[in-house]
Design an enzyme around this catalytic site. Structure first.
Site, PDB file in Angstrom:
ATOM      1  N   ASP A 183      46.952  25.172  97.928  1.00  0.00           N
ATOM      2  CA  ASP A 183      45.959  25.466  96.896  1.00  0.00           C
ATOM      3  C   ASP A 183      45.908  24.329  95.873  1.00  0.00           C
ATOM      4  O   ASP A 183      46.819  24.200  95.052  1.00  0.00           O
ATOM      5  CB  ASP A 183      46.361  26.792  96.228  1.00  0.00           C
ATOM      6  CG  ASP A 183      45.451  27.192  95.089  1.00  0.00           C
ATOM      7  OD1 ASP A 183      44.310  26.698  95.032  1.00  0.00           O
ATOM      8  OD2 ASP A 183      45.881  28.015  94.250  1.00  0.00           O
ATOM      9  N   ASP A 215      39.029  22.821  94.283  1.00  0.00           N
ATOM     10  CA  ASP A 215      39.984  23.904  94.502  1.00  0.00           C
ATOM     11  C   ASP A 215      39.931  24.426  95.940  1.00  0.00           C
ATOM     12  O   ASP A 215      39.098  25.257  96.281  1.00  0.00           O
ATOM     13  CB  ASP A 215      39.674  25.030  93.502  1.00  0.00           C
ATOM     14  CG  ASP A 215      40.660  26.177  93.570  1.00  0.00           C
ATOM     15  OD1 ASP A 215      41.560  26.151  94.430  1.00  0.00           O
ATOM     16  OD2 ASP A 215      40.533  27.105  92.764  1.00  0.00           O
TER      17      ASP A 215
END
Ligand SMILES: *[C@@H]1O[C@H](CO)[C@@H](O)[C@H](O)[C@H]1NC(C)=O
Ligand SMILES: *[C@@H]1O[C@H](CO)[C@@H](O)[C@H](O)[C@H]1NC(C)=O
Ligand SMILES: *[C@@H]1O[C@H](CO)[C@@H](O)[C@H](O)[C@H]1NC(C)=O
Ligand SMILES: *[C@@H]1O[C@H](CO)[C@@H](O)[C@H](O)[C@H]1NC(C)=O
Length: 424
Positions: A127, A311
């Site tokens: 992530d 992201d």
């Protein structure tokens, strides 16, 4: 890690890419070798029996068996096996930094890391929108059922930091205790990496709550680490072993087609002449400026630069309500659906494909394909769900997987910049 859930609730897509089943040949090994040693007639079939791929496979089983049983010794006796310091647990691991990723539901991508001594394999979401690494611990019972669980007592390199933690993500919550332990990814070692051993998982992180990986590893900067520790990539970088202080992603819903490279990029996957960098404007997130959003060659959102965060752990593109509203304003049949602070838009399925956006970074335009932008029929309206959502709480934009599947992305840690290139 936001908005992954909203999509699951709206419709179901076939699960693509399932992990390869574990090999089951342990029990055959001794027998095969025994026959070879005793039968002269078999010697005539020497070359057939010693098919190199079979040999590699069998050697792999041996090293996995020793890795597993030395782990059991540690767990059962409380101390490492005396031979464990003479066994290289990572000799079979790929050392080129290549980590293959599995996609679940076009929502999240995950790959393997190894943690502890002897190492145990876990799957984590990589992530770029957060900076902490957490795994379910053996202290976590019902809510972690089905996940591989981290047992610090079974790892001779684990040290208790004596620090509890709570992490809140868009898609769930977890709490536990911080440890430091050795983590391997793509064959590289992050020594004394801070690892959150969770004893609580919220339902969103449960195996049957649409979260197949065991945990999550944040790849952003230490400035946003809740653990106030060194995030995984920083630890890897500080080892001095990486060829380059860079990691690269290709995300795809085609099984076997997604990967992360640690310490470089996979130049086979993108057109180098299209690689365009934009500077990180504030270390913390992978935060950069976007030039403009356009559609059908026309600017649809004011051309002033917008602050965006790159992201990999978020499914949608999520922007401010005003940017999203100007994006959808001219699209006939676009309908906003708002709940609390969040809004998503649907567009008639027969026209949505012609409403795809183009995002310009560093003056190069990257088009989002209909395949990633059109998220399929919304069960409530029978229109199709569009990939740009809005949050009235945010005056910045999160560039998630709806966009990132269309490019090769390069996270250049040394030069604090993000690069995008067109895929081959
Ligand atoms: C060698 O293998 C073949 C195919 O499995 C078999 O037909 C043959 O009998 C074997 N030869 C000997 C000498 O064992
Ligand atoms: C990365 O690993 C995958 C799966 O193991 C493999 O298919 C791919 O070719 C590898 N890529 C590189 C650059 O080594
Ligand atoms: C959107 O509508 C405005 C005014 O109605 C118009 O000036 C503009 O060109 C339109 N943009 C697109 C992309 O259609
Ligand atoms: C829109 O694009 C998707 C994904 O490429 C495709 O499956 C679908 O058939 C397209 N729909 C129309 C109406 O062209």
């Amino acid at each position: 890690m936001m908005f992954a859930a909203i999509r699951c609730a709206l419709f179901v897509v076939a699960v693509v890419g399932s992990p390869t089943p574990p090999p089951n040949a342990h029990s055959d090994m001794g027998r095969t070798q025994h026959i070879l040693l005793n039968s002269r007639s078999n010697a005539a079939n020497f070359s057939k029996v010693f098919d190199p791929s079979t040999v590699w496979e069998q050697l792999g089983f041996v090293s996995r068996k020793y890795s597993t049983t030395m782990g059991a010794y540690q767990r059962n006796t409380g101390s490492p096996h005396p031979l464990s310091s003479r066994f290289d647990f990572h000799s079979v691991a790929k050392r080129n930094g290549n980590v293959s990723l599995v996609n679940y539901n076009a929502d999240l991508w995950y790959g393997e890391i190894e943690v502890g001594t002897p190492p145990k394999t876990f799957t984590v979401v990589f992530d770029t929108g957060s900076s902490d690494l957490f795994l379910p611990s053996t202290e976590c019972s019902v809510s972690c059922a089905g996940h591989t669980q981290y047992d610090p007592a079974a790892s001779s390199s684990a040290k208790d930091s004596g620090q509890p933690f709570v992490l809140t993500y868009g898609a769930g919550e977890t709490a536990g205790d911080e440890y430091v332990d050795d983590v391997f990814v793509g064959g590289y070692e992050a020594k004394d990496q801070t690892v959150g051993a969770a004893w609580i998982y919220s339902p969103e992180f449960s195996k049957d709550g649409s979260f197949p990986p065991d945990g999550l590893s944040g790849l952003a900067f230490s400035e946003i680490s809740e653990f106030e520790g060194s995030p995984l990539f920083q630890t890897l970088d500080e080892s001095g072993k990486l060829p380059q202080s860079v990691f690269g992603f290709k995300l795809s819903t085609t099984p076997g087609d997604s990967e992360m490279v640690i310490g470089g990029t996979n130049t086979d996957l993108y057109h180098s002449d299209t690689l365009t960098y934009v500077a990180v404007t504030d270390r913390g997130y992978w935060q950069v400026e976007m030039d403009v959003i356009s559609r059908l060659g026309q600017e649809v959102v004011e051309s002033q630069a917008a602050t965006v965060i790159i992201d990999t752990g978020t499914t949608f593109i999520i922007t401010s309500y005003s940017i999203a509203q100007s994006y959808y304003a001219n699209i006939s049949g676009a309908t906003a659906h708002t709940e609390g602070a969040d809004t998503y838009w649907t567009i008639p399925c027969d026209t949505i494909n012609s409403t795809v956006p183009t995002f310009t970074f560093g003056r190069r335009a990257f088009k989002v394909s209909a395949q990633t932008y059109n998220l399929g029929p919304d069960v409530l309206s029978s229109d199709c769900l569009a990939g740009i959502a809005a949050s009235s709480e945010m005056d910045f934009t999160i560039i998630g997987d709806v966009f990132l599947q269309n490019v090769y992305s390069v996270f250049d840690y040394a030069n604090t910049r993000v690069g995008f290139a067109e895929l081959v």
